[in-house]
Motif scaffolding. Structure first.
Motif, PDB file in Angstrom:
ATOM      1  N   LYS A 158       0.760  -1.262   0.075  1.00  0.00           N
ATOM      2  CA  LYS A 158      -0.056   0.134   0.070  1.00  0.00           C
ATOM      3  C   LYS A 158       0.657   1.322  -0.138  1.00  0.00           C
ATOM      4  O   LYS A 158       0.369   2.288  -0.590  1.00  0.00           O
ATOM      5  N   SER A 159       2.029   1.325   0.862  1.00  0.00           N
ATOM      6  CA  SER A 159       2.933   2.322   0.855  1.00  0.00           C
ATOM      7  C   SER A 159       3.100   3.101  -0.373  1.00  0.00           C
ATOM      8  O   SER A 159       3.410   4.158  -0.572  1.00  0.00           O
ATOM      9  N   ASP A 211      -2.922   6.618   6.707  1.00  0.00           N
ATOM     10  CA  ASP A 211      -2.577   5.101   6.876  1.00  0.00           C
ATOM     11  C   ASP A 211      -3.531   4.604   8.082  1.00  0.00           C
ATOM     12  O   ASP A 211      -3.774   5.268   8.833  1.00  0.00           O
ATOM     13  N   GLU A 212      -3.768   3.334   7.853  1.00  0.00           N
ATOM     14  CA  GLU A 212      -4.460   2.616   8.735  1.00  0.00           C
ATOM     15  C   GLU A 212      -5.861   3.354   9.097  1.00  0.00           C
ATOM     16  O   GLU A 212      -6.427   3.651  10.286  1.00  0.00           O
TER      17      GLU A 212
HETATM   18 MG    MG Z   1       1.432  -0.252   5.617  1.00  0.00          MG
END
Ligand code: MG
Ligand code: ADP
Ligand code: ZN
Length: 581
Positions: free
Chosen positions: A72-73, A172-173
């Motif tokens: 994902k990053s 993120d998250e």
């Molecule tokens: Mg990640």
């Protein structure tokens, strides 16, 4: 306060329209490709990455749901590198932030961070550089409380925004926004300010686990009017999932594994995962003795040996690597036809990731796990220090013990994915051999076991699972045998019942620590008191194959000792359960 766009947004784009974003004829496409190679040192995109990146580069707001470890990053890091100005990244944990900064530094991408432990000077420098057109950084990592609490940061972001330097926002998250998610973080609630203050900046929310209701909630909290959601499925349709029982009496898993490899996987490449470095050595030696081309791999080998094993396996000079979980990073062999777990993984997440190394070429491959009672406790002592380690281990045990739910559905549900039963296509042992289980009443068994554990407690003794098993099977000291109810059930059945009681909370784990070892015992679980209630009953589902005894025996209490004349009215009932149609 959350914005008031309560209306659910319709699908912002049709499938057809979305297809366009898989192409590479955008004005930024050449730059993407070049930086992917030169900066990130990657040869190609993984599924959904290019689509996500093109959408974000086009200025769309996006939620990206993708399993952990899938990449994902890159979906915000690559756009950051290819855009003017900088990308703001909100991350829940400082440790995640540090990992990322270290990685970015190693590939020469300029990134900075602001968190509670930043020094005053560092913060001052970062704040100043945010509006400096000559500032080199491409990514600014912050914790959510910085956004919530630092007025100074918000006002600098405002300036950067007005100067056109805030190119993108990544959260993120992102599931941490929602109280319905599994790790709600109050500061995430306040992140709606970002989209309200900077409406023209595309936002990218990333998560490995979010149901659509959690995503709806996140959308509202983050004030994103019409995000596009891209979801990578957890369902690897080409993988066949199977669980085999390991018998504690006569562990023939090794000969079973070698037969499988010689027959079903002849000349095919695979991995056998084991629990420990010692197991890697012994299992590998055992397989070699059976004439297989196997090599061990574990963290304690020297680096040259490790890379040699990896290389030889990658080029098919070694057929099987017998490895600990150390064999994982950077493994992307496409034609792995089998991943066999000689010992269960420590969680479903781990199992998904480890078994997922099979069939990357999308051709059929098998994921088989050998499930042994004693292994539960070997792993338990290892994960006891980890946060929620025990709980996660039990999810894996549940996956293995389960006999009536599709294995895929167990995995999908674990990852919060909406599951449709036709998604399996008989590609797991449960679906393929459907209906092969019985439901048995184990209330009396539970009472017997609770009595054994209680008696030990009253004598100030602790019993290991092995001791509990043996005591119940009548192998304890004679003195003890007189005071308890023993059983004639087979070892496998006894173990299955104890496991089920552990999963259902009638028994639980107890540890004691010395500087050298962790000891593992069984104690009464939180639900044990319910057994005092006469009408309380417990059932479990047991598979019929794999039980050497005939199934009726399981349901009949054949006991020695004081309850020899068992009252028929109290005797547990066996029910055959039809699978739901
Ligand atoms: Mg990640
Ligand atoms: P996630 O955040 O989804 O859990 P990460 O972004 O941390 O995953 O990436 C996991 C690993 O995958 C990293 O080591 C990363 O370098 C690698 N990776 C990401 N994209 C690719 C790709 N296209 N090809 C090969 N490896 C990749
Ligand atoms: Zn299935």
């Amino acid at each position: 306060e959350p914005c008031d766009s309560t209306q659910p947004s319709g699908p912002a784009m049709t499938k057809q329209e979305l297809l366009r974003y898989e192409k590479d004829d955008f004005s930024w496409s050449t730059k993407l490709k070049q930086n992917l190679k030169d900066v990130f040192q990657l040869s190609k995109f993984r599924p959904l990455q290019l689509k996500a990146i093109n959408l974000s580069m086009s200025g769309k707001d996006l939620f990206l749901v993708m399993p952990t470890g899938r990449g994902k990053s890159l979906c915000y890091q690559l756009p950051a590198v290819c855009s003017e100005g900088f990308t703001l990244v909100v991350t829940p944990l400082v440790s995640l932030m540090e990992d990322q900064l270290m990685y970015l530094k190693s590939i020469d991408v300029e990134a900075v961070s602001l968190n509670a432990s930043s020094s005053k000077e560092h913060a001052k420098m970062v704040l100043a550089e945010m509006t400096d057109t000559k500032a080199p950084f491409k990514l600014l990592y912050v914790t959510p409380e910085k956004i919530a609490k630092s007025k100074l940061l918000m006002s600098r972001l405002e300036k950067a925004y007005n100067a056109g330097r805030l190119s993108r926002i990544a959260v993120d998250e992102v599931h941490c926004c929602s109280q319905w998610g599994h790790d709600f973080r109050p500061d995430y609630k306040l992140l709606g300010i970002l989209k309200r203050q900077f409406p023209k900046v595309p936002l990218l929310g990333l998560t490995a686990t979010a149901t659509s209701s959690v995503l709806k909630d996140c959308q509202k909290i983050l004030c994103v009017p019409e995000p596009i959601t891209l979801t990578a499925s957890f369902n690897r349709t080409n993988l066949y999932y199977e669980v085999r029982l390991k018998d504690s009496n006569s562990d023939d898993s090794i000969s079973d594994i070698s037969t499988l490899i010689k027959e079903r996987y002849k000349d095919q490449s695979g991995i056998v995962y084991v629990f420990s470095q010692k197991d890697a050595e012994t299992v590998s030696a055992d397989l070699q003795k059976k004439g297989l081309n196997a090599s061990p791999y574990h963290a304690n080998m020297n680096p040259e040996d490790k890379s040699q094993v990896h290389r030889k396996w990658a080029t098919n000079k070694i057929q099987v690597v017998v490895a600990t979980v150390a064999f994982g990073m950077g493994i992307d062999k496409a034609d792995v036809r089998f991943v066999i777990h000689h010992t269960i993984s420590k969680s479903i997440e781990n199992y998904y990731q480890e078994s997922g190394r099979a069939g990357r070429d999308d051709k059929p491959a098998d994921c088989i796990v050998y499930f042994g009672f004693n292994d539960i406790f070997r792993i338990s002592t290892m994960v006891v220090m980890e946060n929620v380690g025990q709980q996660k281990l039990l999810t894996m045990v549940d996956y293995c013990q389960n006999v009536d739910r599709c294995r895929r559905s167990v995995i999908a549900v674990h990852f919060d994915e909406v599951w449709k039963d036709e998604g399996c296509n008989e590609m797991c042992d449960v679906c393929r051999h459907g209906n092969d289980y019985i439901t048995v009443d184990i209330t009396q068994h539970a009472k017997d076991l609770v009595q054994i554990v209680e008696l030990a407690g009253s004598l100030d003794e602790k019993l290991t699972p092995l001791k509990v098993t043996e005591t119940w099977m009548g192998k304890g000291p004679a003195k003890r045998r007189k005071m308890i109810q023993t059983t004639t059930l087979s070892r496998l059945e006894v173990e299955a019942i104890i496991t089920s009681l552990l999963l259902q909370g009638y028994l639980s784990e107890d540890f004691s620590f010395t500087p050298y070892t962790t000891y593992f015992y069984l104690k009464l679980g939180r639900k044990a008191p319910l057994l005092k209630n006469q009408s309380h009953s417990i059932t479990m589902k047991m598979r019929r194959t794999g039980l050497d005894a005939n199934t009726v025996k399981v349901s009949q209490v054949k006991t020695k000792g004081k309850r020899s004349g068992v009252n028929a009215a109290n005797s547990p009932v066996t029910k055959k359960v039809k699978k739901d149609l």
